[in-house]
Design a protein around this motif. Structure first.
Motif, PDB file in Angstrom:
ATOM      1  N   PRO A 200       1.272   8.505   1.910  1.00  0.00           N
ATOM      2  CA  PRO A 200       0.613   7.592   2.844  1.00  0.00           C
ATOM      3  C   PRO A 200       1.001   7.807   4.298  1.00  0.00           C
ATOM      4  O   PRO A 200       1.998   8.459   4.610  1.00  0.00           O
TER       5      PRO A 200
ATOM      6  N   VAL B 118      -9.397   8.919   5.179  1.00  0.00           N
ATOM      7  CA  VAL B 118      -8.305   9.307   4.285  1.00  0.00           C
ATOM      8  C   VAL B 118      -8.667  10.589   3.546  1.00  0.00           C
ATOM      9  O   VAL B 118      -9.779  10.718   3.015  1.00  0.00           O
TER      10      VAL B 118
ATOM     11  N   SER C  57       0.827  -1.206   0.000  1.00  0.00           N
ATOM     12  CA  SER C  57       0.000   0.000   0.000  1.00  0.00           C
ATOM     13  C   SER C  57       0.862   1.257   0.000  1.00  0.00           C
ATOM     14  O   SER C  57       0.540   2.241  -0.697  1.00  0.00           O
ATOM     15  N   PHE C  58       1.931   1.250   0.771  1.00  0.00           N
ATOM     16  CA  PHE C  58       2.846   2.385   0.859  1.00  0.00           C
ATOM     17  C   PHE C  58       3.410   2.728  -0.527  1.00  0.00           C
ATOM     18  O   PHE C  58       3.401   3.889  -0.953  1.00  0.00           O
TER      19      PHE C  58
ATOM     20  N   GLY D 271      -4.004  11.307   0.970  1.00  0.00           N
ATOM     21  CA  GLY D 271      -3.355  10.083   1.454  1.00  0.00           C
ATOM     22  C   GLY D 271      -3.097  10.120   2.936  1.00  0.00           C
ATOM     23  O   GLY D 271      -3.001   9.069   3.583  1.00  0.00           O
TER      24      GLY D 271
ATOM     25  N   GLU E 282       0.593   3.977  -2.973  1.00  0.00           N
ATOM     26  CA  GLU E 282       0.157   5.339  -2.702  1.00  0.00           C
ATOM     27  C   GLU E 282       1.146   6.352  -3.278  1.00  0.00           C
ATOM     28  O   GLU E 282       0.752   7.340  -3.912  1.00  0.00           O
TER      29      GLU E 282
END
Length: 374
Positions: free
Chosen positions: A98, A368, A87-88, A352, A91
């Motif tokens: 993130p 978010v 995910s990091f 983010g 993003e």
């Protein structure tokens, strides 16, 4: 001192899984839990298999031995890689910034500890976070730490009611914060009393740019533009820049410094503005998790009064500022997106990041940041 177990209904000999990172915070939390009558099982979650993680696990084992409690290692590397690391990178590749610790607590750390608790026959889980859990209007919510400078309520703001019902936070009621924690660790003879604090992003050692490059995030130079489309320079790759950044833009000839205010990933453009155009007046926040607040209560207030007053933190290290939630937008039948207006313009923040809404010291909701309003 406020009790850290007021929010739970426990038996006298309740068993608790404590996430032991090998640091001083979780080590002192173990002793505080013991003193409160818990049967403590220390669990060290291995998120990344490297030398630092192995040393942390050994430090946790030594502390557990010193305290006379059980210690277990739990391999969480796959869950961490899928939910946090991937995910990091995604993003950043999408032009967002993130907050991996918030993601980890909701989707990796707390679920892993609850899983361990179920396997070990423990009713509760605990961590060394500086925050409290309270009941408000029949719901559970994270609240700010009694020691404000160390408050970590932001990091736990996305936890669900089910997760909060299992969670105990022994350090949140300490009014003297980290100094008191180290003092207690030394008093109890814990070998980590003087161990330095861990870095913010536990899985990156060195430059996050090198980390991203190692995972295939290539350099794609492009234009630096003003909000009206005027080209004023060239960037070296969007992931190299942070919203709000002023230095290192290499834009010459301007009467005053430019600030980064946006990343247009589709066009590969870095958008900048002077200070007067860099502030924001509101934001749209998606994937909202409700704690003390509820979607219905907020929606009803917006329908009746036009807004719901509260405060919001737009970044972990920024102070909460006064705001009003002005609408709750239904997506796929669920009111999971809200619009917020700030009482006064604030320094820009990055899509983010997380917006955390507070009623006084208590978390109402969090989500978010999808976009900001200028």
């Amino acid at each position: 001192m406020i009790s850290f177990v007021e929010h739970i209904d426990r038996q006298p000999a309740s068993r608790v899984v404590l996430g032991m990172s090998g640091g001083v915070d979780s080590s002192v939390a173990a002793r505080l839990l013991m003193d409160a009558g818990f049967d403590v099982v220390g669990v060290t979650c291995i998120f990344v298999d490297d030398e630092n993680a192995r040393q942390a696990a050994e430090d946790a084992r030594v502390v557990a031995e010193k305290l006379g409690i059980s210690h277990v290692l739990k391999d969480c590397t796959h869950r961490f890689a899928c939910n946090v690391v991937d995910s990091f990178v995604e993003e950043y590749a999408s032009g967002r910034t993130p907050s991996p610790c918030v993601v980890c607590n909701r989707s990796c750390k707390i679920p892993s500890l609850i899983e361990a608790a179920d396997e070990l026959g423990c009713g509760f889980v605990a961590t060394g976070h500086y925050a409290r859990i309270v009941r408000q209007d029949g719901r559970l919510a994270v609240a700010r730490s009694a020691f404000a400078p160390k408050d970590q309520s932001y990091m736990l703001s996305m936890l669900s009611q089910e997760q909060l019902a299992r969670l105990v936070l022994p350090l949140g009621t300490l009014t003297e914060g980290k100094a008191r924690v180290r003092e207690l660790a030394a008093q109890w003879g814990l070998p980590v009393a003087s161990k330095s604090d861990s870095q913010d992003i536990c899985f990156i050692h060195g430059s996050h740019l090198d980390f991203l490059a190692d995972r295939g995030l290539a350099e794609h130079p492009g234009d630096i533009v003003t909000s009206d489309g005027r080209v004023v320079g060239r960037h070296k790759g969007l992931h190299r820049y942070t919203i709000g950044q002023r230095k290192g833009l290499d834009i010459g000839g301007a009467p005053e410094p430019y600030y980064v205010i946006d990343k247009r990933a589709d066009a590969n453009e870095l958008v900048v503005a002077f200070a007067s155009g860099a502030s924001i007046v509101g934001a749209r926040v998606r994937d909202v998790a409700w704690q003390a607040g509820t979607a219905k209560r907020i929606s009803d207030a917006c329908a009746e009064h036009g807004s719901y007053p509260c405060s919001v933190k737009l970044r972990y290290r920024q102070a909460a500022v006064a705001c009003c939630i002005v609408s709750s937008v239904a997506l796929d039948g669920s009111p999971s997106t809200v619009d917020v207006l700030l009482d006064e313009p604030q320094a820009t923040t990055a899509p983010g990041q997380y917006a955390v809404f507070y009623d006084g010291d208590t978390v109402l909701a969090a989500g978010v940041i999808e976009e900001v309003r200028r």
